[in-house]
Scaffold this active site. Structure first.
Site, short mmCIF file in Angstrom:
data_model
loop_
_atom_site.label_atom_id
_atom_site.label_comp_id
_atom_site.label_asym_id
_atom_site.label_seq_id
_atom_site.Cartn_x
_atom_site.Cartn_y
_atom_site.Cartn_z
N GLU A 1 5.13 -9.56 15.76
CA GLU A 1 4.59 -10.05 17.03
C GLU A 1 4.77 -11.58 17.10
O GLU A 1 5.18 -12.12 18.11
CB GLU A 1 3.11 -9.67 17.13
CG GLU A 1 2.61 -9.75 18.56
CD GLU A 1 1.16 -9.31 18.66
OE1 GLU A 1 0.63 -8.76 17.68
OE2 GLU A 1 0.58 -9.56 19.73
N ARG B 1 0.82 -1.22 0.00
CA ARG B 1 0.00 0.00 0.00
C ARG B 1 0.85 1.27 0.00
O ARG B 1 0.35 2.35 -0.35
CB ARG B 1 -1.01 -0.03 1.15
CG ARG B 1 -2.13 -1.05 0.91
CD ARG B 1 -3.11 -1.07 2.05
NE ARG B 1 -2.52 -1.49 3.29
CZ ARG B 1 -2.37 -2.76 3.69
NH1 ARG B 1 -2.81 -3.74 2.92
NH2 ARG B 1 -1.80 -3.06 4.83
P1 AMP Z 1 4.01 -1.88 11.57
O1 AMP Z 1 5.25 -2.52 11.02
O2 AMP Z 1 3.54 -2.55 12.83
O3 AMP Z 1 4.17 -0.37 11.75
O4 AMP Z 1 2.86 -2.13 10.54
C1 AMP Z 1 2.74 -1.35 9.44
C2 AMP Z 1 2.30 -2.13 8.23
O5 AMP Z 1 1.21 -3.01 8.52
C3 AMP Z 1 1.80 -1.19 7.18
O6 AMP Z 1 2.28 -1.64 5.93
C4 AMP Z 1 0.31 -1.24 7.26
O7 AMP Z 1 -0.25 -1.22 5.99
C5 AMP Z 1 0.00 -2.56 7.97
N1 AMP Z 1 -0.94 -2.42 9.10
C6 AMP Z 1 -0.66 -2.66 10.41
N2 AMP Z 1 -1.73 -2.49 11.19
C7 AMP Z 1 -2.73 -2.09 10.38
C8 AMP Z 1 -4.12 -1.73 10.59
N3 AMP Z 1 -4.68 -1.74 11.81
N4 AMP Z 1 -4.84 -1.37 9.52
C9 AMP Z 1 -4.28 -1.36 8.28
N5 AMP Z 1 -3.01 -1.69 8.02
C10 AMP Z 1 -2.23 -2.07 9.05
#
Ligand code: AMP
Length: 176
Positions: A99, A62
């Site tokens: 996680e 995305r």
């Molecule tokens: P992080 O590495 O935990 O910051 O997760 C970010 C990635 O996971 C991004 O590419 C987001 O598109 C996706 N992502 C994580 N949580 C969500 C959520 N609640 N809604 C949509 N996309 C998420």
């Protein structure tokens, strides 16, 4: 309506996707509004236009959507960071912890000339693990992270704290 309100009203909440307990922020309805898409890219351009930027790095998948639009606004190259095994030429990899388990992201090893300053973009900042992994790749190419651009930040997950170690210049258009 202000940009923030327009983005918030377009985003769709999907409970328990992709697993129970996650409230997924679905940005696909934004893509149906061409003016809103343009205004998002414009807002990122406004935020960073005074800095010297050499490229926009977007994270699969995305992060490709607004990343490419941003690159067009800046008139700069767009560099994809992808999941392991997707980029066809020579790559460097970075593995990071999720996680449960781990994930690996890659960048082409000739994607950025050494010394480049880049903006790292993804649609959403959650824990910050993915954006930090992209930042590690950028640094391994001897380039600099000039900032981060997210459409959405889930502030309660404290991702900002993690990405701050790479750059304190963090733009998120909406926060929850
Ligand atoms: P992080 O590495 O935990 O910051 O997760 C970010 C990635 O996971 C991004 O590419 C987001 O598109 C996706 N992502 C994580 N949580 C969500 C959520 N609640 N809604 C949509 N996309 C998420």
């Amino acid at each position: 309506m202000q940009l923030e309100a327009r983005i918030k009203s377009a985003i769709r909440d999907i409970p328990d996707f992709p697993q129970p307990g996650i409230l997924f922020k679905d940005i696909t309805p934004i893509l149906q509004d061409a003016i809103l898409c343009n205004d998002i890219a414009e807002a990122f351009h406004e935020s960073f236009k005074k800095q010297k930027i050499d490229a926009i790095v977007g994270i699969e998948s995305r992060g490709f959507l607004f990343g490419m639009l941003m690159a067009q606004k800046f008139g700069l190259p767009f560099i994809p960071v992808r999941k392991k095994g997707k980029l066809p030429a020579k790559t460097i990899s970075f593995e990071y912890q999720l996680e449960y388990g781990s994930a690996t992201v890659e960048i082409h090893n000739d994607a950025l000339p050494a010394g480049s300053s880049v903006i790292i973009h993804d649609d959403l900042l959650a824990t910050g693990g993915t954006a930090c992994a992209a930042a590690e790749l950028v640094k391994r190419l001897d380039c600099k992270v000039a900032g981060f651009a997210f459409v959405v930040s889930l502030d309660f997950l404290n991702g900002r704290k993690s990405v701050e170690q790479h750059s304190s210049n963090i733009v998120s258009l909406i926060n929850y």
